[in-house]
Scaffold this motif. Structure first.
Motif, short mmCIF file in Angstrom:
data_model
loop_
_atom_site.label_atom_id
_atom_site.label_comp_id
_atom_site.label_asym_id
_atom_site.label_seq_id
_atom_site.Cartn_x
_atom_site.Cartn_y
_atom_site.Cartn_z
N VAL A 68 9.67 1.75 -0.69
CA VAL A 68 8.69 2.17 0.30
C VAL A 68 9.16 3.45 0.98
CG1 VAL A 68 7.86 -0.18 0.70
CG2 VAL A 68 9.77 0.73 2.10
N THR A 69 8.31 4.00 1.85
CA THR A 69 8.64 5.27 2.51
C THR A 69 8.63 5.08 4.04
OG1 THR A 69 6.39 6.17 2.70
CG2 THR A 69 7.49 6.40 0.56
N ASP A 70 8.51 6.19 4.73
CA ASP A 70 8.56 6.18 6.20
C ASP A 70 7.54 5.25 6.85
OD1 ASP A 70 6.75 8.01 5.06
OD2 ASP A 70 6.72 9.29 6.82
N ASP A 71 6.40 5.06 6.21
CA ASP A 71 5.35 4.21 6.81
C ASP A 71 5.89 2.81 7.07
OD1 ASP A 71 2.58 5.89 5.84
OD2 ASP A 71 4.41 6.22 4.73
N THR A 72 6.45 2.22 6.03
CA THR A 72 7.00 0.86 6.16
C THR A 72 8.29 0.87 6.97
OG1 THR A 72 6.06 0.34 4.00
CG2 THR A 72 7.73 -1.18 4.85
N ALA A 80 -1.83 9.26 0.24
CA ALA A 80 -2.17 7.97 -0.36
C ALA A 80 -1.23 6.84 0.05
CB ALA A 80 -2.18 8.09 -1.89
N ASP A 81 0.02 7.16 0.38
CA ASP A 81 0.90 6.06 0.80
C ASP A 81 0.50 5.54 2.18
OD1 ASP A 81 1.82 8.46 1.95
OD2 ASP A 81 3.80 7.60 2.29
N THR A 82 0.01 6.44 3.03
CA THR A 82 -0.36 6.04 4.38
C THR A 82 -1.77 5.44 4.42
OG1 THR A 82 1.08 7.80 5.17
CG2 THR A 82 -0.41 6.80 6.78
N THR A 83 -2.71 6.03 3.70
CA THR A 83 -4.03 5.37 3.61
C THR A 83 -3.86 4.02 2.93
OG1 THR A 83 -4.53 6.50 1.51
CG2 THR A 83 -5.37 7.52 3.53
N GLY A 127 0.83 -1.21 0.00
CA GLY A 127 0.00 0.00 0.00
C GLY A 127 0.86 1.26 0.00
N ASP A 128 1.95 1.21 0.75
CA ASP A 128 2.90 2.33 0.81
C ASP A 128 3.54 2.53 -0.57
OD1 ASP A 128 4.84 4.20 1.58
OD2 ASP A 128 5.87 2.86 2.98
N ALA A 129 4.06 1.45 -1.15
CA ALA A 129 4.75 1.53 -2.45
C ALA A 129 3.80 1.97 -3.57
CB ALA A 129 5.38 0.18 -2.80
MN MN Z 1 5.14 7.87 3.71
#
Ligand code: MN
Ligand code: MN
Length: 294
Positions: free
Chosen positions: A59-63, A245-248, A21-23
């Protein structure tokens, strides 16, 4: 703990679902739904890019924060709030591709004061505490009460806000029930209870905002999760709203992955995910589940 046969599949589904979802969402983060339609018609491929200029599958900070939290628990052999804060510090010092404002403030606060709980602040109503909480679920399957207490402990390192707290706890409890019982119905009650306590979270009909404010994030994630019948349909509905959108996408992927399992995640997305992230998720998921005492 007593492993039911589908637990590993669902737990992996939740963790891989979060990263996917993040990617997937990062490509369209901060775009409007209209801009996404104009550019992609429907955004449903992991292609990288976006405002961060990501490689496909990255991926970003979420993952990254989720993996940092997970690695702290594994290294500690169980729950350890200070180890989590230290892992966030190490992560921030590694120059992450992105970091939210409340996370930066909270981690900086911990570095300077050693304090594991930030003070209440109105601007701490972002989704940063909820987005990284999955490892807490994986090590706390034995008790909902324990899960809520730990979820708030890790949340308060950076976010101290009643709406963030309520949503972080609700999303954690929903994920736990999906992992243990595998039924969407098990989540309905938790969503109803959240809305009964905080009516601002009402999501039917979808109120029209997909920002990083925890209320908007939860509304967008619930709208996707409760109104679709597959992992792909859920993620596509959520990320095409744009906004954060990356976090949702990450939170929707966590819930949908917990419900549908790895088997329910499209192969083209699994194949696209950064192999280093996939490998870390496989290792962490089984090690974290082993820390749940049941
Ligand atoms: Mn993020
Ligand atoms: Mn985001």
């Amino acid at each position: 703990m007593q492993k039911n046969p589908w637990l590993m599949d669902r737990a992996l589904g939740a963790f891989l679902g979060l990263a996917i979802g993040d990617a997937l969402g990062a490509t369209v983060e901060f775009m409007t739904a209209r801009e996404i339609t104009a550019r992609y018609q429907v955004h449903n491929q992991i292609v990288g890019g976006g405002w961060l200029g990501l490689q496909p599958g990255h991926v970003t900070d979420d993952t990254e924060m989720t993996l940092a939290l997970g690695s702290a628990l594994i290294a500690s052999g169980g729950w350890n709030q200070r180890a989590i804060a230290d892992a966030f510090v190490a992560w921030m010092r590694g120059n992450p591709v992105d970091i939210g404002n409340s996370c930066r403030r909270g981690i900086s606060n911990y570095i300077s004061s050693g304090n594991l709980c930030v003070l209440f602040a109105e601007e701490n109503g972002g989704n940063g505490a909820a987005m990284r909480n999955l490892p807490t679920v994986l090590v706390s399957l034995e008790s909902e009460e324990l899960l809520i207490r730990r979820s708030l402990e890790q949340a308060h390192i950076t976010h101290n806000h009643p709406k963030s707290d309520a949503a972080t706890a609700a999303l954690a409890c929903m994920t736990r029930r999906l992992l243990l019982q595998g039924e969407e119905a098990a989540c309905d009650q938790i969503a109803c209870d959240l809305i009964a306590q905080h009516p601002v979270f009402k999501f039917r009909p979808w109120p029209g905002h997909a920002s990083g404010f925890i209320v908007h994030t939860v509304q967008t994630v619930f709208d996707g999760f409760f109104n679709t019948g597959s992992f792909e349909e859920c993620l596509v509905r959520v990320v095409n709203r744009g906004g954060d959108a990356d976090t949702t996408g990450a939170l929707a992927g966590q819930l949908a992955g917990a419900l549908y399992g790895v088997q329910g995640i499209p192969t083209r997305w699994l194949k696209r995910l950064d192999p280093a992230v996939t490998a870390a998720i496989y290792i962490q998921t089984s090690q974290l589940l082993n820390l749940s005492a049941e």
